[in-house]
Design an enzyme around this catalytic site. Structure first.
Site, PDB file in Angstrom:
ATOM      1  N   GLY A  13      -1.399 -63.437  19.257  1.00 35.63           N
ATOM      2  CA  GLY A  13      -0.958 -64.589  18.367  1.00 35.63           C
ATOM      3  C   GLY A  13      -1.991 -65.517  18.160  1.00 35.63           C
ATOM      4  O   GLY A  13      -1.328 -66.801  17.981  1.00 35.63           O
ATOM      5  N   LEU A  92       1.866 -55.741  14.033  1.00 34.59           N
ATOM      6  CA  LEU A  92       1.245 -54.309  13.693  1.00 34.59           C
ATOM      7  C   LEU A  92       2.299 -53.276  13.387  1.00 34.59           C
ATOM      8  O   LEU A  92       2.100 -52.018  13.385  1.00 34.59           O
ATOM      9  CB  LEU A  92       0.684 -53.971  14.772  1.00 34.59           C
ATOM     10  N   LYS A  93       3.561 -53.592  13.002  1.00 36.00           N
ATOM     11  CA  LYS A  93       4.483 -52.412  12.515  1.00 36.00           C
ATOM     12  C   LYS A  93       4.787 -52.567  11.053  1.00 36.00           C
ATOM     13  O   LYS A  93       4.665 -53.626  10.352  1.00 36.00           O
ATOM     14  CB  LYS A  93       5.894 -52.956  13.141  1.00 36.00           C
ATOM     15  N   ILE A  95       6.272 -53.130   7.694  1.00 38.16           N
ATOM     16  CA  ILE A  95       7.364 -54.156   7.155  1.00 38.16           C
ATOM     17  C   ILE A  95       8.365 -53.344   6.657  1.00 38.16           C
ATOM     18  O   ILE A  95       8.176 -52.589   5.660  1.00 38.16           O
ATOM     19  CB  ILE A  95       6.879 -55.330   6.442  1.00 38.16           C
ATOM     20  N   ASN A 109       0.485 -61.327   4.670  1.00 44.59           N
ATOM     21  CA  ASN A 109      -0.153 -60.478   5.553  1.00 44.59           C
ATOM     22  C   ASN A 109      -1.374 -60.883   5.741  1.00 44.59           C
ATOM     23  O   ASN A 109      -2.226 -61.239   4.626  1.00 44.59           O
ATOM     24  CB  ASN A 109       0.142 -59.124   5.351  1.00 44.59           C
ATOM     25  N   HIS A 111      -5.289 -59.570   7.090  1.00 47.95           N
ATOM     26  CA  HIS A 111      -5.717 -58.162   7.255  1.00 47.95           C
ATOM     27  C   HIS A 111      -7.431 -58.499   7.730  1.00 47.95           C
ATOM     28  O   HIS A 111      -8.024 -59.181   6.892  1.00 47.95           O
ATOM     29  CB  HIS A 111      -5.761 -57.153   6.342  1.00 47.95           C
ATOM     30  N   GLU A 181      -9.995 -65.654   9.830  1.00 51.46           N
ATOM     31  CA  GLU A 181      -8.668 -65.282   9.684  1.00 51.46           C
ATOM     32  C   GLU A 181      -8.136 -66.809   9.969  1.00 51.46           C
ATOM     33  O   GLU A 181      -7.097 -67.240   9.482  1.00 51.46           O
ATOM     34  CB  GLU A 181      -8.197 -64.461  10.902  1.00 51.46           C
TER      35      GLU A 181
HETATM   36  C1  GAR Z   1      -5.732 -59.968  13.832  1.00 51.69           C
HETATM   37  O1  GAR Z   1      -7.039 -59.494  13.710  1.00 51.69           O
HETATM   38  C2  GAR Z   1      -4.959 -59.381  12.532  1.00 51.69           C
HETATM   39  O2  GAR Z   1      -5.809 -59.692  11.351  1.00 51.69           O
HETATM   40  C3  GAR Z   1      -4.768 -57.955  12.891  1.00 51.69           C
HETATM   41  O3  GAR Z   1      -4.269 -58.170  14.149  1.00 51.69           O
HETATM   42  C4  GAR Z   1      -5.124 -59.120  14.833  1.00 51.69           C
HETATM   43  C5  GAR Z   1      -4.027 -59.775  15.566  1.00 51.69           C
HETATM   44  O4  GAR Z   1      -4.537 -61.010  16.380  1.00 51.69           O
HETATM   45  N1  GAR Z   1      -3.967 -57.624  11.903  1.00 51.69           N
HETATM   46  C6  GAR Z   1      -3.809 -56.212  11.481  1.00 51.69           C
HETATM   47  O5  GAR Z   1      -4.724 -55.598  11.740  1.00 51.69           O
HETATM   48  C7  GAR Z   1      -2.689 -55.920  10.596  1.00 51.69           C
HETATM   49  N2  GAR Z   1      -2.969 -54.740   9.641  1.00 51.69           N
HETATM   50  P1  GAR Z   1      -3.690 -62.220  16.894  1.00 51.69           P
HETATM   51  O6  GAR Z   1      -2.546 -61.764  17.460  1.00 51.69           O
HETATM   52  O7  GAR Z   1      -4.616 -62.934  17.789  1.00 51.69           O
HETATM   53  O8  GAR Z   1      -3.520 -63.082  15.494  1.00 51.69           O
END
Ligand code: GAR
Length: 200
Positions: A13, A92-93, A95, A109, A111, A181
């Site tokens: 998160g 990560l699921k 949608i 989203n 990525h 991000e």
């Molecule tokens: C992040 O790097 C996000 O971009 C990725 O999961 C991580 C979550 O980090 N998401 C994906 O790969 C979606 N395809 P966080 O829980 O610390 O935000």
């Protein structure tokens, strides 16, 4: 009117935290507020982050729920919270289609790569960074896009690059990408909110 965000997570998160911080002190202050955090994983640390901020947070145990029940409950929670936008912050699921339909062009989203490169089924979290290192890329980055029925295929709202060193391993790439991000997710939310105002 402040826009209401539902933030969906599956893990640490840190992107959720970036959005929280931005609504409190940054560019989303007075622009957006988080009305609910929903996790597909009851052990996600992000739930504690939300709790600490006094934000309503709910875990739906994806792995131990009937998928139809899960999808219906997820949509019900988002609607009940009165969300204007749904932010997938390390969710990560896949949608579900019922939510894509109901929230068309209102689901964002993040990525951890420069889409359309390194997207698609199975390309999430560390898998993305491992592939980037294997391909000896000189750059990677982050993308915020609208979620549609496909995997990482919706239109791009914002991207930011990072330079990679030859010696970076996938963890170092992940760290560099995560920093951008945290910058662009709040910026992309602001952009979508502002553009939605122009539509009215
Ligand atoms: C992040 O790097 C996000 O971009 C990725 O999961 C991580 C979550 O980090 N998401 C994906 O790969 C979606 N395809 P966080 O829980 O610390 O935000």
């Amino acid at each position: 009117m402040i826009k209401k965000l539902a933030v969906l997570i599956s893990g640490n998160g840190s992107n959720l935290q970036a959005i929280i911080n931005s609504t409190k002190y940054g560019i989303l202050k007075g622009v957006a507020e988080i009305v609910i955090v929903i996790s597909s994983n009851p052990k996600a640390f992000g739930l504690q982050r939300a709790e600490k901020e006094g934000i309503k947070n709910i875990a739906l145990d994806y792995d131990n729920m009937d998928k139809n029940d899960y999808n219906n409950k997820l949509l019900e929670l988002i609607k009940e919270a009165g969300a204007d936008l749904v932010c997938l912050a390390g969710y990560l699921k896949r949608i579900p289609e019922n939510i894509i339909k109901e929230y068309k062009s209102r689901i964002l989203n993040i990525h951890p790569a420069l889409l359309p490169k390194y997207g698609g089924k199975g390309m999430y979290g560390h898998h993305v960074h491992e592939a980037v290192v294997k391909a000896k890329e000189k750059k990677s980055g982050a993308t915020v896009h609208f979620a549609d029925e496909g995997y990482d295929t919706g239109s791009i709202i914002m991207q930011k690059e990072v330079d990679l060193d030859e010696t970076d391993n996938h963890e170092e790439v992940a760290k560099k990408v995560l920093l951008v991000e945290h910058e662009i997710f709040p910026e992309a939310i602001k952009k979508v909110v502002e553009e939605s105002k122009n539509d009215n």
